[in-house]
Design an enzyme around this catalytic site. Structure first.
Site, short mmCIF file in Angstrom:
data_model
loop_
_atom_site.label_atom_id
_atom_site.label_comp_id
_atom_site.label_asym_id
_atom_site.label_seq_id
_atom_site.Cartn_x
_atom_site.Cartn_y
_atom_site.Cartn_z
N LYS A 22 10.60 50.62 -63.73
CA LYS A 22 11.55 51.17 -62.86
C LYS A 22 11.02 52.46 -62.71
CE LYS A 22 15.40 52.63 -64.32
NZ LYS A 22 15.56 54.40 -63.88
N ASN A 23 11.03 53.60 -63.12
CA ASN A 23 10.68 54.75 -62.44
C ASN A 23 9.63 55.23 -62.22
OD1 ASN A 23 13.31 55.28 -63.71
ND2 ASN A 23 12.73 56.68 -65.22
N CYS A 117 25.29 63.60 -62.66
CA CYS A 117 26.31 61.33 -62.34
C CYS A 117 26.67 61.95 -64.40
CB CYS A 117 24.70 60.79 -62.44
SG CYS A 117 23.25 61.90 -63.59
N ARG A 122 22.47 67.69 -62.77
CA ARG A 122 21.41 66.79 -62.56
C ARG A 122 21.19 68.17 -60.81
NH1 ARG A 122 19.96 61.05 -64.06
NH2 ARG A 122 18.08 61.07 -63.49
N ASP A 306 14.91 59.82 -72.45
CA ASP A 306 15.35 58.19 -72.41
C ASP A 306 15.54 57.56 -73.37
OD1 ASP A 306 13.89 58.32 -68.74
OD2 ASP A 306 15.88 58.98 -69.51
N ILE A 328 16.96 68.04 -72.62
CA ILE A 328 16.48 68.15 -70.94
C ILE A 328 18.18 67.95 -70.34
CG2 ILE A 328 15.69 66.08 -69.12
CD1 ILE A 328 13.84 67.58 -71.46
N ARG A 398 20.78 48.12 -63.81
CA ARG A 398 19.91 49.49 -63.19
C ARG A 398 18.88 49.38 -64.17
NH1 ARG A 398 22.75 54.46 -62.37
NH2 ARG A 398 20.18 54.94 -60.85
C1 EPZ Z 1 13.62 61.52 -63.58
O1 EPZ Z 1 14.52 61.73 -63.81
C2 EPZ Z 1 14.08 59.78 -64.54
N1 EPZ Z 1 14.49 59.29 -63.01
C3 EPZ Z 1 15.23 60.26 -65.61
O2 EPZ Z 1 15.09 58.82 -65.84
C4 EPZ Z 1 15.11 61.04 -67.04
O3 EPZ Z 1 15.60 60.41 -67.65
C5 EPZ Z 1 14.04 62.18 -66.16
O4 EPZ Z 1 12.94 62.28 -65.35
C6 EPZ Z 1 13.82 63.10 -67.78
O5 EPZ Z 1 12.46 62.32 -68.04
C7 EPZ Z 1 13.26 58.66 -62.16
O6 EPZ Z 1 12.57 59.08 -62.48
C8 EPZ Z 1 14.09 58.36 -61.44
P1 EPZ Z 1 14.04 65.76 -64.20
P2 EPZ Z 1 15.11 62.72 -63.28
O7 EPZ Z 1 14.18 66.23 -62.57
O8 EPZ Z 1 13.23 63.57 -62.25
C9 EPZ Z 1 17.16 69.85 -64.27
C10 EPZ Z 1 17.01 56.73 -66.52
O9 EPZ Z 1 17.39 56.81 -67.54
N2 EPZ Z 1 16.28 70.18 -62.58
O10 EPZ Z 1 12.84 65.48 -64.81
O11 EPZ Z 1 16.30 63.61 -62.07
C11 EPZ Z 1 17.65 68.19 -64.31
O12 EPZ Z 1 19.38 69.10 -63.74
C12 EPZ Z 1 16.56 57.73 -65.74
O13 EPZ Z 1 15.44 55.70 -66.24
C13 EPZ Z 1 16.43 70.83 -61.79
O14 EPZ Z 1 17.62 71.81 -62.28
O15 EPZ Z 1 14.93 64.27 -63.96
C14 EPZ Z 1 17.34 67.92 -65.88
O16 EPZ Z 1 17.92 68.99 -66.83
C15 EPZ Z 1 17.84 59.33 -66.17
N3 EPZ Z 1 16.60 71.10 -60.77
C16 EPZ Z 1 15.47 68.21 -65.58
O17 EPZ Z 1 15.76 69.43 -65.22
C17 EPZ Z 1 15.62 70.13 -60.16
O18 EPZ Z 1 15.74 70.42 -59.14
C18 EPZ Z 1 14.83 67.70 -65.92
O19 EPZ Z 1 15.71 66.54 -65.15
C19 EPZ Z 1 14.76 68.97 -60.65
C20 EPZ Z 1 16.25 69.11 -62.17
#
Ligand code: EPZ
Length: 423
Positions: A22-23, A117, A122, A306, A328, A398
């Site tokens: 998916k990702n 969420c 996030r 995840d 995370i 999802r």
């Molecule tokens: C991706 O989400 C994945 N989703 C998530 O999978 C996964 O858990 C996550 O990466 C971490 O591996 C997709 O790829 C569609 P991040 P993403 O930005 O990119 C903070 C699933 O179950 N952050 O890497 O949204 C954030 O709050 C989903 O398939 C900021 O502070 O995650 C988090 O604490 C859930 N500012 C950390 O960074 C930003 O601008 C990592 O988030 C962006 C993120």
């Protein structure tokens, strides 16, 4: 709302094939906005999030056709609408991945802020910081990100304050059409980031360093359509690996490079499983006991967040105490309350959960709260004594393709019930 019904206790045995990730698929769908033409994407999983992203890029002007079970063609010649509506974005945060491509293609983007969420706030501040560094004029207006840009993005050197997967993806896509070169430091190294870079390079981009913490993108004037086969889903694979371990089973997961799940394999080995790494998969054989292991989630190649809920389900049956730290996301223990209702002994303090193994779990009526939490409840139900029902499984749909059919094929007593069916 549908629910899943499980009668636990059966050791799972046999082979299960992993679907497309998916990702990896979601960003590749949005990358097709960067250049007109006809794309063929294969090994796309049959998931709600895929249907959502397809609907979103169609609203932007692309034509999306599902030509076979897991193959889609996309024609993005007529992408002209720069607005991604709230009612779509709120259902899937990954919609924010259209920001970079839309601005690069149209010089405009108006995308609803994704909002928080279940697992955390996030924010997308790093996405916006990077796009601004590349020359975008960004305003937040009535809950929308409103981006205007005269001409092309301008290459820049960007240091991410936080390692963000979709943040890295958004900026990588934006930079492909920039004037000049861009360097993204403190970039995410996930395999899905690498898969996107490969696809963008097939479209004519010039990206080096994807998979490391420094990604270099030399901007080009134009890109062109390309085809892609989506990489396998390492989180789905990991979920089935835990399914084997928690049921005392012997399951071979096929269609995945075992290196992509190495951090999990190491933990399962430590907890007493016999892991055989194959050329295209991994065999997980339980030895009947589950030893406690400590886990701290981290960015790739560390233990994936995840997979945190899933390994916790396993640890509820370990012969000792495990400490699981979620580093995370700030609220990714929503599965704890439901596992407790099955008899698990878990205490949470801040980002750390202490799981004291019990001899058995009892089936119970449970409610899913988010995608990976729902997987964790399914796993616990597979091992529990008696019947478990998991409601609100739209969360599960999802991210897992036909999971009950796949589990049934390796011996699980599991079925899906339509909402409202009298029991
Ligand atoms: C991706 O989400 C994945 N989703 C998530 O999978 C996964 O858990 C996550 O990466 C971490 O591996 C997709 O790829 C569609 P991040 P993403 O930005 O990119 C903070 C699933 O179950 N952050 O890497 O949204 C954030 O709050 C989903 O398939 C900021 O502070 O995650 C988090 O604490 C859930 N500012 C950390 O960074 C930003 O601008 C990592 O988030 C962006 C993120």
């Amino acid at each position: 709302m549908d629910r899943v019904v499980i009668n636990g206790g059966a050791p799972l045995r046999g082979e299960v094939a992993v679907s497309g990730a998916k990702n990896a698929a979601l960003p590749i769908f949005t990358a097709t906005l960067l250049a007109g033409g006809e794309y063929e994407l294969s090994n796309i999983p049959d998931l709600q999030d895929i249907r959502t992203i397809a609907l979103l890029i169609e609203k932007l002007g692309a034509k999306v056709t599902r030509t076979g079970g897991s193959t889609y063609t996309i024609n993005s010649e007529n992408v002209s609408n720069h607005q991604a509506p709230y009612d779509l974005v709120r259902t899937m945060r990954a919609s924010c991945l259209v920001l970079g491509p839309l601005t690069a293609r149209l010089g405009r983007a108006r995308v609803s802020l994704p909002g928080g969420c279940a697992i955390g706030e996030r924010p997308i501040d790093q996405h916006l910081k990077g796009l601004s560094a590349l020359g975008a004029d960004i305003k937040i207006d009535h809950g929308y990100v409103d981006i205007k840009m005269e001409g092309r993005f301008k290459g820049a050197s960007i240091v991410m304050d936080v390692i963000t997967v979709t943040g890295t993806m958004n900026l990588m896509m934006a930079a492909t059409l920039a004037e000049g070169s861009t360097v993204i430091k403190n970039a995410a190294k996930e395999p899905e980031v690498v898969a996107l870079a490969v696809f963008l390079n097939d479209m004519g981009a010039k990206i080096d360093g994807a998979g490391s913490d420094t990604v270099c993108i030399e901007g080009v004037r134009h890109l062109h359509a390309a085809n892609a086969r989506i990489i396998p889903d390492r989180i789905e694979a990991g979920t089935f690996m835990v399914a084997s371990a928690i049921t005392g089973g012997d399951v071979t997961i096929t269609g995945i490079d075992p290196l992509l799940v190495r951090s999990l394999s190491d933990k399962l080995s430590q907890s007493g499983c016999v892991i055989s790494e194959l050329k295209t998969g991994a065999r997980v054989k339980s030895t009947g006991s589950i030893r406690p292991v400590d886990v701290t989630t981290a960015e790739y190649p560390g233990f994936p967040t995840d997979m945190q809920a899933q390994i916790m389900a396993l640890m509820t049956l370990a012969d000792g105490a495990s400490v699981i730290t979620e580093s995370i996301f700030e609220n990714r223990f929503m599965h704890v309350g439901e596992l407790r209702r099955m008899g698990a002994d878990i205490s949470v303090s801040g980002a750390t959960a202490t799981v004291r193994g019990v001899s058995s779990l009892s089936g119970a009526p449970l409610m899913a709260t988010d995608l990976r939490a729902s997987a964790s409840l399914i796993l616990a139900g597979l091992a529990a004594k008696g019947e478990t029902t998991v409601s609100r499984i739209y969360h599960l749909d999802r991210g897992y393709e036909h999971i009950e059919a796949k589990l049934k094929r390796i011996g699980a007593s599991i079925s899906r019930e339509k909402a409202g069916k009298a029991r």
